[in-house]
Design a protein around this motif. Structure first.
Motif, PDB file in Angstrom:
ATOM      1  N   ARG A  85       0.831  -1.208   0.000  1.00 43.98           N
ATOM      2  CA  ARG A  85       0.000   0.000   0.000  1.00 43.98           C
ATOM      3  C   ARG A  85       0.864   1.256   0.000  1.00 43.98           C
ATOM      4  O   ARG A  85       0.566   2.224  -0.691  1.00 43.98           O
ATOM      5  N   LYS A  86       1.968   1.207   0.764  1.00 45.93           N
ATOM      6  CA  LYS A  86       2.891   2.355   0.767  1.00 45.93           C
ATOM      7  C   LYS A  86       3.473   2.606  -0.619  1.00 45.93           C
ATOM      8  O   LYS A  86       3.848   3.714  -0.954  1.00 45.93           O
ATOM      9  N   GLN A  87       3.556   1.542  -1.409  1.00 47.19           N
ATOM     10  CA  GLN A  87       4.102   1.675  -2.765  1.00 47.19           C
ATOM     11  C   GLN A  87       2.992   1.907  -3.788  1.00 47.19           C
ATOM     12  O   GLN A  87       3.199   1.806  -4.999  1.00 47.19           O
ATOM     13  N   GLY A  88       1.779   2.163  -3.265  1.00 47.22           N
ATOM     14  CA  GLY A  88       0.670   2.497  -4.158  1.00 47.22           C
ATOM     15  C   GLY A  88      -0.067   1.303  -4.750  1.00 47.22           C
ATOM     16  O   GLY A  88      -0.858   1.448  -5.679  1.00 47.22           O
ATOM     17  N   VAL A  89       0.195   0.123  -4.207  1.00 47.50           N
ATOM     18  CA  VAL A  89      -0.497  -1.077  -4.709  1.00 47.50           C
ATOM     19  C   VAL A  89      -1.498  -1.507  -3.638  1.00 47.50           C
ATOM     20  O   VAL A  89      -1.126  -1.816  -2.509  1.00 47.50           O
ATOM     21  N   LYS A 218       5.482   0.904 -12.528  1.00 43.69           N
ATOM     22  CA  LYS A 218       4.308   0.466 -11.765  1.00 43.69           C
ATOM     23  C   LYS A 218       4.043  -1.038 -11.839  1.00 43.69           C
ATOM     24  O   LYS A 218       4.228  -1.660 -12.885  1.00 43.69           O
ATOM     25  N   SER A 219       3.524  -1.577 -10.744  1.00 46.56           N
ATOM     26  CA  SER A 219       3.113  -2.981 -10.726  1.00 46.56           C
ATOM     27  C   SER A 219       1.955  -3.190 -11.689  1.00 46.56           C
ATOM     28  O   SER A 219       1.117  -2.301 -11.873  1.00 46.56           O
ATOM     29  N   LEU A 220       1.894  -4.335 -12.315  1.00 42.83           N
ATOM     30  CA  LEU A 220       0.771  -4.658 -13.201  1.00 42.83           C
ATOM     31  C   LEU A 220      -0.553  -4.642 -12.454  1.00 42.83           C
ATOM     32  O   LEU A 220      -1.615  -4.495 -13.055  1.00 42.83           O
ATOM     33  N   TYR A 221      -0.494  -4.791 -11.142  1.00 43.92           N
ATOM     34  CA  TYR A 221      -1.697  -4.732 -10.304  1.00 43.92           C
ATOM     35  C   TYR A 221      -2.390  -3.378 -10.463  1.00 43.92           C
ATOM     36  O   TYR A 221      -3.614  -3.285 -10.424  1.00 43.92           O
TER      37      TYR A 221
END
Lengths: 395, 395
Positions: A85-89, A218-221
């Motif tokens: 979550r801290k990494q925006g996911v 960015k993560s694919l998520y």
């Protein structure tokens, strides 16, 4: 008695046999090794793990030695979810299944998704132990070439139109073996093509935290939400010997099936290790620790690229990783990598030829070079030896 | 997207569904529980594991946190082999593969030996998580009834004549769920029938060290040599939360296949845990520790049998285990165990009905009762409640 093995056990394992051959060659003598995939042990937080183990055994001793639930230790799942979550996911603890390293995650996912002859899509080249893991389930494996900016989008689009994939397995950050990272643009295009189709993007991300240059992608998520399944591990940032990895999956039904399967294959991942590593995170600055590894590996990578520039011939080319552990090099035309790695080993340097990372392509001139475990002087010396081997092979 | 699970994931799991139902019932309130299969945490050597962890991290820190080999940590395999040899079973370290508890051993063996529709033979009732593990590989499961002295020899002979089994899976010491132990006579007869046939005896032995009465019976390895595959674990004698089990297999080709498979499913069992537990064995008197557990469980078993004698009706019968963790009881005729366990839970006592331990038999009046985790007063109170439930159900 006559031993009657299963068909699975009798199956040809090209990758496995190849790795065995490499290990035999590597075992021959005291080599400068660019062949490994091991984190540098200087990066292991030995003292901090000791403090964590003591604290755990003093405060949660019986709990840490008892059976636990298949999905994993709650506070560890919370820690991992928080970090995403801290990494925006946007991940929740309930979406996380703890596994014995991410290698086990591959087996868990295949078991729950893949029937024989189902199609699965991988990068070409791909992580070799992922190929081996998938082979256990007898899928049709289709491949997508890698460019400098990630998977080839047009090939990907064609493959999506032509085949009905169960998933696309990829290592979008500092890929093993190539060191390549997908740009956000490529990620976005691939996500667009996949969106809403009945298939998953399996984002294996063992090296994502180890970026020493450039911008985080960015993560694919972020693009695909629950259509992306994420694999993570502490093997490259804390310790591989603990054997802690995980799966992130937002689809409840699949998560439940995977958890049930995990329970059948080994009950759960070591409670003790899970509680100790959670304590380690509670009592230490994990980001500061990762920063130290990044500094170390960034320097090591720099030494290797420098030595390659200095020693290797102009008709070779290689990737310039922004993180992770590997450089991928292509030998001059006409030099076979398998023959090369044998001669290199005889000359005192271990490398891994690209061959076992490909599902089907053979006879290529590619090499995987690891820079995380060698001293600067050995890197330089090793590259000068490799240059000499190339020179001799041209004659 | 539409989730497309594999056939394996969609397979009916009678045992699993049943266990879920039991756990839901058990979670309802503050029950006296005879339902578990957990070792008593009072038996965990917390202080000694702490000392071992400190020593390991001070003397072999980096090694214990690094990747290791798939077959397991050498000194741990040596320790296990030595222990077998002291007990008269001629095992060498090279014949041992370390697994994440013996649950993983079941998966490793099935993967290497079982093709769909192969026949495998189990006890009836059998360890339920073994049934579940085998089901993943879609074998034909044939069953052998258990008598007080072990598997029914005549049934076993018939089955061997009629079917071509890949293996017979059994828990010959203090079986889960029945508590039954095979006599040497039964072991010898079964070995005679199997000897030289192309099939294995899988001897799962989690409780063998926990004998509080009677005489030690010989391992099937003594009778069958390499035709016996042994499973062991430290879950019941040190700690289940560590997740350390093993396979003993004297057949080199099979051992190699199993090791390769282990590498593909999770690389290897936690180095850290393996090195710590080995240190624990080096610095402590393991036999003295086991002796303490035996004393504890022997007393607990005594309390339970006493309370059963005192409270339960004359038309019930049960096993009288000489070790291990379980008593197996048969309810009065006409009382269904599944109905009984629900009513017992409502009345404040958790038990496990026999149903999920059988491959196919249903509607029986058998129960598994665990005695290792309850206080004497709770055992007495629990049995008086069970007696009352039975009385009410007769009305």
């Amino acid at each position: 008695m006559k031993l009657r093995l299963s068909k699975r056990a009798l199956q040809e394992d090209f990758q496995g046999n190849f790795v065995k051959m490499i290990l035999e060659v590597a075992a021959k003598g005291d080599l400068i090794s660019f062949a490994g995939g091991l984190p540098n042990p200087a990066s292991f937080p030995v003292e901090e793990i000791k403090a964590a183990a003591i604290k755990v055994l003093e405060t949660k001793g019986s709990y840490s030695l008892q059976y636990n639930s298949a999905e994993g230790y709650g506070p560890l799942r919370e820690f991992i979810a928080n970090r995403y979550r801290k990494q925006g996911v946007n991940v929740e603890a309930k979406d996380i299944l703890i596994t014995n390293g991410s290698q086990q995650a591959l087996d868990v996912i295949s078991s729950c998704l893949v029937d024989p002859s189902d199609t699965v899509l991988v990068e070409d080249p791909s992580y070799l132990a992922a190929l081996q893991s998938f082979h256990l389930y007898n899928p049709n494996i289709k491949t997508i070439d890698l460019n400098e900016d990630g998977a080839d989008v047009e090939q990907f689009r064609e493959s999506m139109n032509k085949y009905d994939h169960k998933f696309f397995y990829a290592v979008p950050n500092f890929q093993n073996p190539t060191g390549i990272t997908y740009t956000n643009a490529v990620r976005e295009k691939i996500a667009e093509i996949m969106k809403g189709k009945d298939t998953f993007f399996i984002e294996d991300n063992p090296y994502g935290e180890l970026r020493f240059k450039g911008e985080h992608q960015k993560s694919l998520y972020t693009y695909l939400g629950d259509q992306a399944i994420l694999l993570g591990t502490f093997s490259k940032t804390v310790s591989p010997g603990l054997r802690i990895g995980w799966i992130v999956c937002g689809i409840k039904e699949l998560m439940q099936k995977m958890t049930e399967y995990k329970q059948l294959i080994d009950m759960h991942t070591s409670t003790f290790v899970q509680v100790v590593v959670t304590q380690y995170f509670e009592d230490n600055d994990y980001d500061a620790h990762i920063k130290k590894i990044i500094d170390m590996y960034g320097k090591q990578c720099g030494y290797m690229l420098e030595a390659m520039d200095k020693h290797l011939p102009d008709d070779m080319h290689w990737t310039h990783p922004e993180g992770g552990m590997f450089v991928w090099a292509t030998l001059p035309k006409g030099i076979d990598a398998v023959e090369f790695y044998k001669k290199a080993a005889d000359a005192g340097v271990a490398v891994v030829p690209g061959e076992p990372f490909y599902e089907a392509k053979r006879g290529l001139g590619t090499l995987r070079l690891n820079y995380t475990n060698s001293k600067p002087e050995d890197i330089d010396k090793g590259m000068s030896i490799l240059a000499k081997v190339i020179k001799d092979m041209r004659k």
